[in-house]
Design a protein around this motif. Sequence first.
Motif, short mmCIF file in Angstrom:
data_model
loop_
_atom_site.label_atom_id
_atom_site.label_comp_id
_atom_site.label_asym_id
_atom_site.label_seq_id
_atom_site.Cartn_x
_atom_site.Cartn_y
_atom_site.Cartn_z
N GLU A 164 1.22 -2.88 -19.73
CA GLU A 164 0.57 -2.95 -21.03
C GLU A 164 -0.10 -4.32 -21.21
O GLU A 164 -1.24 -4.44 -21.63
N LEU A 165 0.65 -5.33 -20.84
CA LEU A 165 0.21 -6.72 -21.02
C LEU A 165 -1.08 -6.99 -20.27
O LEU A 165 -1.94 -7.74 -20.74
N VAL A 166 -1.23 -6.40 -19.10
CA VAL A 166 -2.46 -6.61 -18.33
C VAL A 166 -3.45 -5.46 -18.58
O VAL A 166 -4.36 -5.23 -17.81
N GLN A 167 -3.19 -4.73 -19.65
CA GLN A 167 -4.07 -3.64 -20.08
C GLN A 167 -4.24 -2.57 -19.03
O GLN A 167 -5.33 -2.07 -18.79
N LEU A 168 -3.13 -2.21 -18.40
CA LEU A 168 -3.16 -1.10 -17.45
C LEU A 168 -2.10 -0.07 -17.82
O LEU A 168 -1.55 0.60 -16.95
N GLY A 169 -1.78 0.03 -19.11
CA GLY A 169 -0.80 1.02 -19.56
C GLY A 169 -1.22 2.40 -19.08
O GLY A 169 -2.39 2.76 -19.12
N GLY A 170 -0.25 3.19 -18.53
CA GLY A 170 -0.57 4.54 -18.08
C GLY A 170 -1.07 4.62 -16.65
O GLY A 170 -1.36 5.69 -16.15
N TYR A 171 -1.18 3.48 -15.97
CA TYR A 171 -1.67 3.49 -14.59
C TYR A 171 -0.54 3.54 -13.56
O TYR A 171 -0.79 3.51 -12.36
N GLY A 172 0.72 3.62 -14.07
CA GLY A 172 1.88 3.49 -13.20
C GLY A 172 1.90 4.40 -11.98
O GLY A 172 2.32 3.99 -10.90
N GLN A 227 -8.64 -4.25 -11.30
CA GLN A 227 -7.36 -3.61 -11.61
C GLN A 227 -6.28 -4.07 -10.65
O GLN A 227 -5.14 -4.33 -11.05
N LYS A 228 -6.63 -4.18 -9.36
CA LYS A 228 -5.65 -4.67 -8.38
C LYS A 228 -5.17 -6.05 -8.78
O LYS A 228 -3.98 -6.36 -8.73
N GLN A 229 -6.13 -6.88 -9.17
CA GLN A 229 -5.80 -8.24 -9.56
C GLN A 229 -4.80 -8.24 -10.70
O GLN A 229 -3.83 -9.00 -10.71
N ARG A 230 -4.99 -7.31 -11.64
CA ARG A 230 -4.09 -7.27 -12.79
C ARG A 230 -2.72 -6.71 -12.43
O ARG A 230 -1.71 -7.14 -12.97
N PRO A 276 0.81 -1.23 0.00
CA PRO A 276 0.00 0.00 0.00
C PRO A 276 0.84 1.28 0.00
O PRO A 276 0.33 2.34 -0.31
N HIS A 277 2.13 1.17 0.36
CA HIS A 277 2.95 2.38 0.42
C HIS A 277 3.69 2.64 -0.88
O HIS A 277 4.57 3.49 -0.94
N MET A 278 3.37 1.88 -1.93
CA MET A 278 4.01 2.11 -3.22
C MET A 278 2.94 2.34 -4.28
O MET A 278 1.81 1.88 -4.14
N THR A 279 3.32 3.03 -5.35
CA THR A 279 2.40 3.21 -6.47
C THR A 279 2.30 1.90 -7.25
O THR A 279 2.97 0.92 -6.94
N VAL A 280 1.47 1.92 -8.28
CA VAL A 280 1.36 0.76 -9.16
C VAL A 280 2.73 0.42 -9.74
O VAL A 280 3.18 -0.73 -9.69
N ALA A 281 3.41 1.45 -10.27
CA ALA A 281 4.73 1.20 -10.86
C ALA A 281 5.72 0.72 -9.80
O ALA A 281 6.57 -0.14 -10.08
N ARG A 337 12.12 0.62 -16.13
CA ARG A 337 10.94 1.39 -16.53
C ARG A 337 10.29 0.76 -17.76
O ARG A 337 9.08 0.63 -17.85
N ASP A 338 11.13 0.33 -18.67
CA ASP A 338 10.66 -0.33 -19.88
C ASP A 338 9.86 -1.58 -19.57
O ASP A 338 8.76 -1.79 -20.09
N ARG A 339 10.42 -2.39 -18.68
CA ARG A 339 9.77 -3.67 -18.39
C ARG A 339 8.49 -3.46 -17.60
O ARG A 339 7.51 -4.20 -17.78
N ILE A 340 8.48 -2.46 -16.71
CA ILE A 340 7.25 -2.14 -15.97
C ILE A 340 6.15 -1.75 -16.94
O ILE A 340 5.03 -2.25 -16.88
N ASP A 341 6.52 -0.85 -17.89
CA ASP A 341 5.53 -0.41 -18.87
C ASP A 341 4.98 -1.58 -19.66
O ASP A 341 3.77 -1.69 -19.89
N ARG A 342 5.89 -2.46 -20.08
CA ARG A 342 5.45 -3.60 -20.89
C ARG A 342 4.53 -4.52 -20.09
O ARG A 342 3.52 -5.00 -20.60
#
Lengths: 361, 294
Positions: free
Chosen positions: A125-133, A144-147, A94-99, A117-122
Motif C-alpha cells: 500500500e505504502l508504495v502504491q501497489l496495493g492488490g499487486y501481491g 513497479q519493480k523498483q517499488r 523471479p521464482h516468487m510472486t510480489v507478495a 499478510r498484514d504487513r505485506i499489504d501495508r
Amino acid sequence: MTAKTGALPITVRDVTKTYGSVHALDGVSLNVKSGEFLTLLGPSGSGKTTLLMVLAGFTRPDCGSLKFGEDEMIRTPPHLRGVGMVFQNYALFPHMTVAGNVGYPLKLRNVPKAEARDRIDRALELVQLGGYGDRGIDQLSGGQKQRVALARSIVFEPRILLMDEPLSALDKKLRDRMQIELRHLHEQLGMTTVYVTHDQREALTMSDRIAVVNRGRIMQLAEPQQLYDRPANKFVADFIGDSSFLPVAREGAGVSFAGATLLMDGAVPEGNDLLLMVRPERVRLLTGDLPGDTNIFDAKVTELVYQGESYLLYARLPEGSEIAVRGAIREGTFGKLPQVGDAVKLGLHKADTVVIADGER
Amino acid sequence: MSVTDLHAAGLRRDERLERWKLFGLASPAILLVLVVLVIPVGWLFYVSFVGADGNFSLENYERMVSRKSYLRIFVTTFQVSILTTALCIVIGYPLAYFISQLPTRWANLCLVTVLLPFWTSLLVRTYAWLVLLQKQGLVNQWAISLGLWDEPLKFVHNMTGTLIGMVHIMLPFLILPVYGAMRAIDKDYLKAASNLGASPRRAFWTVFFPLSTPGLFAGSLMVFVLCLGFFVTPAVLGGGRVIMVSMKIVSNIELFVNWGAASSLGVVLLVLTVIILWIASRFTRLEQMAGGGH
Ligand SMILES: Nc1ncnc2c1ncn2[C@@H]1O[C@H](COP(=O)(O)OP(=O)(O)OP(=O)(O)O)[C@@H](O)[C@H]1O
Ligand SMILES: [Mg+2]
C-alpha cells in the motif's frame, strides 16, 4: 511501520579498501545522523557502491571501523546487520510472486502468517501497489519493480536503508515522480538512509546532506545549498552545477582580480592558488546604471546559444578568461541580447562572489 | 484501392516468402529425420505386429505380458535408470555448484575436464572400468595391498559395476544443464537474500536451489531417458546379470533372429520414453534440456 523511533546513526571511520593498486576507498570517515537522508554523489568509479557494500557487509574493507549506533559492525556478516537495501537492478526473486518477495524477510524472521499478510499489504500500500501481491515479477514494469524492491527492503522495519542508484533504470518522467515519492516515504518512515547516485540534480532534490565522493575520498559533506553556493574546493564546484573559474590573488583580507579588489561577503579560504567561482545563472548582463554592491567585469561576447528555456552567452575578459552567462528568455528578450563581438558589462553580486582554493582539498 | 492498403498485398507476400525461405533452411534436417527416423520407426511398428507365420498378430506383445522374464527386464531397466539418475544428481549437483562458484577461467577449465571423457570412445571407457574393477584389477590389488579389505571385492559383472560405469558416462549430461542454470543465477539474488536476513544456508535453499531446479530437472530427465535405452555399459559391466531392454532386443535378433519380438520391445521402450517426456514437458519446458538457464 514505526521506524521513526528506531533510526540509527552510522559512524564510518578510516575505512580503506584497495583492489590491487586502485584505492576504491581511501580512509573514508563519515557520520550519518539518525533519521537522515544522506546521498553519496560522485563520478563513475569514485567508490560510491564500494562504500555502500561496506555498509551492507558485502565488501570487506582492508581496515576501518563501522558503527550502527553504539555497535561495532565491521565484522558482522550481512544477514545479521538488519539493514534494508535496494539494489540497482532490484534483485527481485523471479521464482516468487510480489507478495512472496515482500514477505521473504518476514518469513525468515518467523513472523506469524496473519501478521505477515498484514504487513505485506501495508508495505505494498505504502508504495502504491496495493492488490499487486499475486503478480509475477516478470509482469511488472520497471517502476513497479523498483517499488516492490523498496517495499521488500522496508517491510521488516530496518533502522537503516541503503539504496544504490535505484532510479537509474527509469525514464526521466518516472524518475522525477519516484524521487518525490521516495522523499515522502522517508519522511513517513524516518529511517537513516544512505542513497547513491551520480545524478547531481537527484542528489540536490532529495538529500538532507550530500557527500561528494571522488577517487575513494569524501571531498565535501554538506547540505545541498551549502554545497552549491560554498563548495569546499574546485572539484566540488566543478562537479556540481556549471561554473567558470577566474584566477584571483590574495590581497589583505580579500582578493583581487586583474588588479581590482573584489567585493565579497564570504571569507577567503587558506592556500595560495585561489579561484573565483562564477555560476552562469548568477551573472547579470548590466545596462544603464551600475549597482554599487556588484563586481563589474568588462567583456566581449564570443558566443550566444539558444537553449529553449534559457540562453547561454560566453564572454571573454580582457585578461583572457572566459565567463559563461545564463539567463531566462521571456517577452522576446532573446532578440534584444548583445551579439557576438559586442562589448558587455557583466555583474556578479558580492553575495555570489565565492572564492575557493584550487586543488582537491 | 484505398491509400491505407498501399503495398499491403506486396508486404504480405514478402512475409510469406521469408517464412518459406526459413523453412527451406530446415529442409535438409527434415529430410534426414524423415529418412532415418520416421521410416525406420514405421517399419519397426509394422514388424512388431507380424507374427511367426508372417500374418498380422499380437503375439509379440502378448509374450511380453505373459512371460515373467520380460517384466523383470523392464523392472531392471527402470531400476538401473532411476539409480543412475539419483547417483548422478547426488554427485553432479554439488560438483556443478562448486564449478559455478569458481572464477570464469577456472570454471571453464573444470568444464573441459568434465567433458574430457566425451573425447574417448564409450567402449574404451567401459572396458577401462572392467580393467580397473575386475577381481585382479587395479582397485582390488591396491586396496588389498593397503589393507583396506582382504578378499577381492566383486565390482563388475553385477549391478554395482553397471552403476559405476553408467554414472561415469551419464554425469556430464547432468552437470552441463545444471551448471548452465546455476551460472545464469544472478549473484545479486543471493546478496539480496542475505541482506534481508537469510543465513547462507537459508539463502541457498530458498533462493539458489529453487532457481537451479529447471536445470536439475532437465539434466535428470536427459540422463534418465538416455539410461532407458543404454546398451554397451550394462552389457560389458553387467556381465549378463543385469539385463536391460536394449540387451534383450539384441539377443532376440542375434540369438533368436526374432525381428518381431525385438521390434515390439523397441516399440514399448519408445512409447514409454515418449510418455515420460510428455509428462515431463508438462512440468518444464523441454528446450531447457538444450541450454539450461531460465
Ligand atoms: N570487485 C572489484 N575488483 C576490482 N576493482 C573493483 C571492484 N569493485 C570496484 N572496483 C574498483 O573500485 C573503484 C570504485 O568502484 P565503485 O563500484 O565503488 O564505483 P562507483 O562510484 O559505484 O561507480 P559507478 O557510478 O560507476 O557505479 C573503481 O575504480 C572500480 O574499478
Ligand atoms: Mg556503483
